[in-house]
Design a protein around this motif. Structure first.
Motif, PDB file in Angstrom:
ATOM      1  N   LEU A 250       0.843  -1.195   0.000  1.00  0.00           N
ATOM      2  CA  LEU A 250       0.000   0.000   0.000  1.00  0.00           C
ATOM      3  C   LEU A 250       0.875   1.240   0.000  1.00  0.00           C
ATOM      4  O   LEU A 250       1.426   1.626   1.012  1.00  0.00           O
ATOM      5  CB  LEU A 250      -0.915   0.006   1.223  1.00  0.00           C
ATOM      6  N   GLY A 251       1.014   1.864  -1.123  1.00  0.00           N
ATOM      7  CA  GLY A 251       1.811   3.072  -1.231  1.00  0.00           C
ATOM      8  C   GLY A 251       3.295   2.786  -1.274  1.00  0.00           C
ATOM      9  O   GLY A 251       3.748   1.668  -1.076  1.00  0.00           O
ATOM     10  N   GLY A 252       4.068   3.785  -1.530  1.00  0.00           N
ATOM     11  CA  GLY A 252       5.513   3.623  -1.598  1.00  0.00           C
ATOM     12  C   GLY A 252       5.952   2.912  -2.868  1.00  0.00           C
ATOM     13  O   GLY A 252       5.224   2.847  -3.853  1.00  0.00           O
ATOM     14  N   ILE A 253       7.115   2.345  -2.825  1.00  0.00           N
ATOM     15  CA  ILE A 253       7.680   1.657  -3.980  1.00  0.00           C
ATOM     16  C   ILE A 253       7.869   0.192  -3.616  1.00  0.00           C
ATOM     17  O   ILE A 253       8.500  -0.135  -2.609  1.00  0.00           O
ATOM     18  CB  ILE A 253       9.029   2.271  -4.383  1.00  0.00           C
ATOM     19  N   ASP A 254       7.304  -0.684  -4.414  1.00  0.00           N
ATOM     20  CA  ASP A 254       7.483  -2.117  -4.184  1.00  0.00           C
ATOM     21  C   ASP A 254       8.808  -2.554  -4.781  1.00  0.00           C
ATOM     22  O   ASP A 254       9.174  -2.165  -5.885  1.00  0.00           O
ATOM     23  CB  ASP A 254       6.349  -2.917  -4.834  1.00  0.00           C
ATOM     24  N   ARG A 255       9.514  -3.375  -4.040  1.00  0.00           N
ATOM     25  CA  ARG A 255      10.772  -3.916  -4.538  1.00  0.00           C
ATOM     26  C   ARG A 255      10.489  -5.046  -5.515  1.00  0.00           C
ATOM     27  O   ARG A 255       9.524  -5.776  -5.382  1.00  0.00           O
ATOM     28  CB  ARG A 255      11.627  -4.424  -3.391  1.00  0.00           C
ATOM     29  N   VAL A 256      11.364  -5.196  -6.497  1.00  0.00           N
ATOM     30  CA  VAL A 256      11.268  -6.283  -7.453  1.00  0.00           C
ATOM     31  C   VAL A 256      12.132  -7.422  -6.942  1.00  0.00           C
ATOM     32  O   VAL A 256      13.334  -7.264  -6.741  1.00  0.00           O
ATOM     33  CB  VAL A 256      11.743  -5.837  -8.858  1.00  0.00           C
ATOM     34  N   ASN A 257      11.527  -8.566  -6.743  1.00  0.00           N
ATOM     35  CA  ASN A 257      12.236  -9.742  -6.279  1.00  0.00           C
ATOM     36  C   ASN A 257      12.404 -10.718  -7.442  1.00  0.00           C
ATOM     37  O   ASN A 257      11.421 -11.242  -7.963  1.00  0.00           O
ATOM     38  CB  ASN A 257      11.488 -10.433  -5.132  1.00  0.00           C
ATOM     39  N   ILE A 258      13.628 -10.965  -7.832  1.00  0.00           N
ATOM     40  CA  ILE A 258      13.919 -11.894  -8.915  1.00  0.00           C
ATOM     41  C   ILE A 258      14.347 -13.209  -8.269  1.00  0.00           C
ATOM     42  O   ILE A 258      15.364 -13.270  -7.586  1.00  0.00           O
ATOM     43  CB  ILE A 258      15.016 -11.354  -9.842  1.00  0.00           C
ATOM     44  N   ARG A 259      13.556 -14.245  -8.479  1.00  0.00           N
ATOM     45  CA  ARG A 259      13.848 -15.534  -7.855  1.00  0.00           C
ATOM     46  C   ARG A 259      14.902 -16.311  -8.631  1.00  0.00           C
ATOM     47  O   ARG A 259      15.752 -16.946  -8.055  1.00  0.00           O
ATOM     48  CB  ARG A 259      12.580 -16.344  -7.713  1.00  0.00           C
ATOM     49  N   SER A 260      14.828 -16.303  -9.918  1.00  0.00           N
ATOM     50  CA  SER A 260      15.821 -17.018 -10.723  1.00  0.00           C
ATOM     51  C   SER A 260      15.943 -16.359 -12.087  1.00  0.00           C
ATOM     52  O   SER A 260      14.997 -15.733 -12.569  1.00  0.00           O
ATOM     53  CB  SER A 260      15.460 -18.493 -10.897  1.00  0.00           C
ATOM     54  N   ILE A 261      17.076 -16.538 -12.679  1.00  0.00           N
ATOM     55  CA  ILE A 261      17.309 -15.996 -14.011  1.00  0.00           C
ATOM     56  C   ILE A 261      17.247 -17.153 -14.991  1.00  0.00           C
ATOM     57  O   ILE A 261      17.983 -18.133 -14.854  1.00  0.00           O
ATOM     58  CB  ILE A 261      18.675 -15.292 -14.072  1.00  0.00           C
ATOM     59  N   PRO A 262      16.336 -17.096 -15.981  1.00  0.00           N
ATOM     60  CA  PRO A 262      16.208 -18.216 -16.933  1.00  0.00           C
ATOM     61  C   PRO A 262      17.423 -18.390 -17.815  1.00  0.00           C
ATOM     62  O   PRO A 262      18.190 -17.560 -18.043  1.00  0.00           O
ATOM     63  CB  PRO A 262      14.992 -17.882 -17.755  1.00  0.00           C
TER      64      PRO A 262
END
Length: 64
Positions: free
Chosen positions: A52-64
């Motif tokens: 809710l509000g702010g900036i959501d972090r991008v979580n990268i679980r794996s790199i294809p």
């Protein structure tokens, strides 16, 4: 841009020694980039923990 433009004219200043003014003039863009990069790492943005509000972090679980 303003920092680099200001440092471009550092040789005309009377504040520092000639060697310092030449250094500031020669490396004006590098100094501006370092200052801008350091400034970008300062905290001040509320990162949202609940989505809710702010900036959501991008979580990268794996790199294809």
């Amino acid at each position: 841009f303003y920092i680099a433009w200001t440092l471009h004219f550092a040789e005309t200043w009377t504040y520092f020694t000639r060697q310092v003014r030449i250094f500031l003039t020669s490396y004006n863009t590098l100094i501006a980039v370092v200052i801008a990069t350091a400034f970008s790492y300062l905290p001040g943005v509320d990162v949202a923990n609940n989505g809710l509000g702010g900036i959501d972090r991008v979580n990268i679980r794996s790199i294809p």
